[in-house]
Scaffold this motif. Structure first.
Motif, mmCIF file in Angstrom:
data_model
loop_
_atom_site.group_PDB
_atom_site.id
_atom_site.type_symbol
_atom_site.label_atom_id
_atom_site.label_comp_id
_atom_site.label_asym_id
_atom_site.label_seq_id
_atom_site.Cartn_x
_atom_site.Cartn_y
_atom_site.Cartn_z
ATOM 1 N N PHE A 166 0.806 -1.223 0.000
ATOM 2 C CA PHE A 166 0.000 0.000 0.000
ATOM 3 C C PHE A 166 0.843 1.278 0.000
ATOM 4 N N VAL A 167 2.016 1.250 0.623
ATOM 5 C CA VAL A 167 2.869 2.438 0.624
ATOM 6 C C VAL A 167 3.666 2.519 -0.673
ATOM 7 N N GLN A 168 4.051 1.359 -1.213
ATOM 8 C CA GLN A 168 4.797 1.261 -2.480
ATOM 9 C C GLN A 168 6.096 2.063 -2.432
ATOM 10 N N GLU A 169 6.771 1.982 -1.309
ATOM 11 C CA GLU A 169 8.103 2.545 -1.125
ATOM 12 C C GLU A 169 8.845 1.660 -0.133
ATOM 13 N N ARG A 170 10.165 1.710 -0.193
ATOM 14 C CA ARG A 170 10.935 1.018 0.835
ATOM 15 C C ARG A 170 10.717 1.726 2.167
ATOM 16 N N ALA A 171 10.765 0.984 3.249
ATOM 17 C CA ALA A 171 10.470 1.540 4.574
ATOM 18 C C ALA A 171 11.398 2.709 4.900
ATOM 19 N N LYS A 172 10.808 3.803 5.334
ATOM 20 C CA LYS A 172 11.568 4.981 5.749
ATOM 21 C C LYS A 172 11.358 5.274 7.235
ATOM 22 N N GLN A 173 10.191 4.872 7.746
ATOM 23 C CA GLN A 173 9.875 5.087 9.152
ATOM 24 C C GLN A 173 9.401 3.766 9.743
ATOM 25 N N SER A 174 8.954 3.793 10.973
ATOM 26 C CA SER A 174 8.497 2.562 11.620
ATOM 27 C C SER A 174 7.221 2.059 10.955
ATOM 28 N N LEU A 175 7.028 0.745 11.027
ATOM 29 C CA LEU A 175 5.805 0.137 10.504
ATOM 30 C C LEU A 175 4.587 0.765 11.167
ATOM 31 N N LEU A 176 4.669 1.008 12.485
ATOM 32 C CA LEU A 176 3.540 1.565 13.227
ATOM 33 C C LEU A 176 3.104 2.901 12.638
ATOM 34 N N LYS A 177 4.060 3.736 12.291
ATOM 35 C CA LYS A 177 3.740 5.066 11.763
ATOM 36 C C LYS A 177 3.288 4.994 10.308
ATOM 37 N N GLU A 178 4.033 4.235 9.484
ATOM 38 C CA GLU A 178 3.729 4.224 8.051
ATOM 39 C C GLU A 178 2.407 3.527 7.754
ATOM 40 N N PHE A 179 2.144 2.405 8.423
ATOM 41 C CA PHE A 179 0.889 1.726 8.110
ATOM 42 C C PHE A 179 -0.306 2.431 8.724
ATOM 43 N N GLN A 180 -0.094 3.122 9.834
ATOM 44 C CA GLN A 180 -1.183 3.923 10.389
ATOM 45 C C GLN A 180 -1.595 5.013 9.404
#
Length: 563
Positions: A166-180
């Motif tokens: 859903f974000v379609q980018e490599r992780a830049k921040q924590s999963l908790l923040k990005e998926f929220q």
């Protein structure tokens, strides 16, 4: 029982009830086996098939069994002191905070020695908490069913793949923040839709991927075979696109099989080209973007350029044994293809790679008569000299002469091998450089056919139709380039990273050194600047030169317009 059951009070208007309650799905079990007078005895005697692995009920039984065993070793006085400690010196402390984020931080600090909340636990509280109260029990059950089916750890891993999808980018921040942020932006006010349309189907798809258990009417066996092949990889970056495809309503079984075939080809090619984590993950992210845009199996990220195909063929033709991850994957892939041809399908619990011609032949052995020192070095670690065994290596048997090695080491008591690839060798009368060469060429050609790695399979990038192209890397690396009339690729200008990875070809390292001596590459800040155009055989070669690591030209070079 009064410490387990709170008595009712007529004056206070309260009814008798349990002091502690579990969630609805485990409440009856907890009441029967923990809060009832004879419950613990029944609990510890429950067989495994009555308490699913990874479930709350299994953990309750295992924890109770542990406590019972410990208590058996204690005296009556020690048990009494433990009971007194629980009743008189154990307290429940309620901590309230002004925000949910603060509550999670406090929980993490205070619970440093206990079971930590996973992001999945936190997402559940937020999602289910935002659903209308009348529907919460229903959706909570759906969520818990999905978690129970997968198991706690795989269920937590699922959210990492959902984040990528859903974000379609490599992780830049924590999963908790990005998926929220995904929940807030794409499912605001539609928490039930997230559970129904995302969590439940993707959890089911993830289980099918983990267990290779896709069920269908026509192509299920072949689809599961592709999933098993992908599961042999040492990375799981491919999982997100596979989940996307399984959950895509427009992807019928035939299309899914075709997609997974292309995905496995892409994954194998990146293994052969020694892509490390960053470019590999970036390739899959780009693929997800193209899939979301409706490109399907025409997605450029699925395609292989002529340069990528050439790299794969070179690796397969070389000393593949020296890279254990490559060797095992390639040999198992070959073996599976050979087994399919004979109608056999099997999986192996133990797999080791063995040389037919040993690494250190004994003095006076037949090996030294058949192989000169040059021939030994030429063929030792290449495809033609390698087999698979379903046992651990035997250092003593490795140096047997060929006939003895076949009978005592390569074959079972039935006179056969568990691997189709090894059965080929059992049918050989002798083992000479000529035999190894013929087998090597045959296996190499077979792999080229399996993965369509021939020159004729090179696929043109969308960027080939454009004029000026651009490439961006991290830390200020960038370049402008174009295809020339003869199909070569010209880098017009570039800012190049000085450091290169081990995977970069020596020829490119030498080229960089030579260009620095000629002042064609000059230092500018922390980068090297290209001061005159440079021509390469392909866009992939140009991308590798600029970035300092193996990369796909069709993927990395984009039209300046952004098309």
């Amino acid at each position: 029982m009064k410490r387990i059951q709170q008595p009712g009070d007529v004056v206070a208007g309260t009814t008798a009830e349990a002091r502690l309650k579990l969630r609805a799905r485990d409440r009856e079990f907890f009441t029967k086996f923990v809060q009832s007078p004879d419950g613990i005895g029944l609990l510890v005697s429950l067989p495994d098939h009555q308490v699913p692995d990874g479930s709350v009920q299994r953990r309750l039984r295992d924890n109770a069994s542990l406590f019972v065993e410990i208590l058996k070793t204690k005296s009556s006085a020690e048990r009494l002191r433990m009971g007194s400690l629980l009743v008189n010196e154990t307290f429940l402390v309620v901590v309230s905070t002004s925000t949910e984020d603060s509550a999670h931080r406090v929980f993490s600090v205070m619970n440093s020695r206990g079971l930590q909340l996973s992001p999945a636990d936190i997402f559940k509280a937020r999602v289910i908490g935002s659903i209308d109260e009348s529907m919460r029990t229903e959706y909570s059950t759906k969520w818990e069913d999905a978690e129970e089916e997968l198991g706690k750890e795989p269920f937590a891993d699922l959210f990492l793949h959902l984040r990528t999808i859903f974000v379609q980018e490599r992780a830049k921040q924590s999963l908790l923040k990005e998926f929220q942020e995904v929940l807030n932006s794409q499912f605001a006010g539609e928490a039930g839709k997230f559970v129904d349309d995302v969590l439940v189907p993707y959890a089911s798809a993830f289980e099918q991927v983990r267990e290779a258990s896709f069920s269908g009417s026509m192509h299920a066996p072949r689809i599961n075979q592709k999933i098993r092949q992908l599961n042999r990889l040492a990375n799981n970056d491919w999982v997100a696109p596979a989940l996307w495809a399984i959950c895509d309503p427009q992807m019928d079984e035939s299309s899914l099989l075709s997609f997974l075939t292309l995905l496995e080809r892409l994954a194998a090619s990146m293994l052969l080209q020694r892509y490390y984590a960053t470019p590999r993950a970036s390739r899959y992210v780009e693929l997800l973007k193209q899939l979301a845009a409706g490109r399907g199996m025409q997605s450029p990220a699925l395609k292989l350029s002529g340069d990528e195909l050439a790299k794969c063929r070179t690796e397969l033709d070389g000393e593949i044994y020296r890279n254990s991850a490559q060797a095992k994957y390639v040999l198992l892939r070959l073996d599976e293809d050979l087994a399919d041809a004979s109608g056999v399908s099997y999986e192996h619990r133990v797999v080791s790679i063995e040389h037919v011609l040993p690494q250190t032949p004994r003095e006076g052995s037949q090996w030294n008569e058949n192989f000169t020192e040059h021939a030994h070095g030429q063929w030792l670690h290449r495809l033609g000299n390698l087999v698979l065994l379903s046992r651990s290596k035997n250092s003593q048997a490795q140096n047997y002469d060929f006939t003895e090695k076949k009978s005592k080491y390569f074959q079972s008591t039935r006179g056969t091998s568990n691997f189709a690839l090894t059965s080929q060798v059992l049918n050989s009368v002798s083992w000479t450089p000529e035999v190894v060469e013929r087998r090597h060429i045959d296996l190499l050609n077979r792999l080229v056919g399996i993965w369509n790695l021939g020159e004729e399979n090179a696929e043109e990038s969308d960027a080939d139709a454009h004029g000026v192209l651009t490439l961006f890397g991290t830390g200020g690396v960038h370049a402008l380039g174009r295809f020339s009339g003869n199909g070569h690729f010209v880098v017009e200008e570039a800012m190049v990273r000085p450091q290169v990875r081990v995977s970069m070809r020596n020829s490119f390292k030498d080229l960089r050194d030579g260009l620095r001596q000629k002042q064609v590459l000059v230092e500018e800040g922390d980068l090297l600047k290209l001061v005159e155009p440079l021509t390469f055989a392909s866009s992939s070669a140009a991308a590798e030169f600029v970035l300092g690591y193996s990369a796909s030209g069709p993927l990395m070079w984009k039209a300046v317009s952004g098309a």
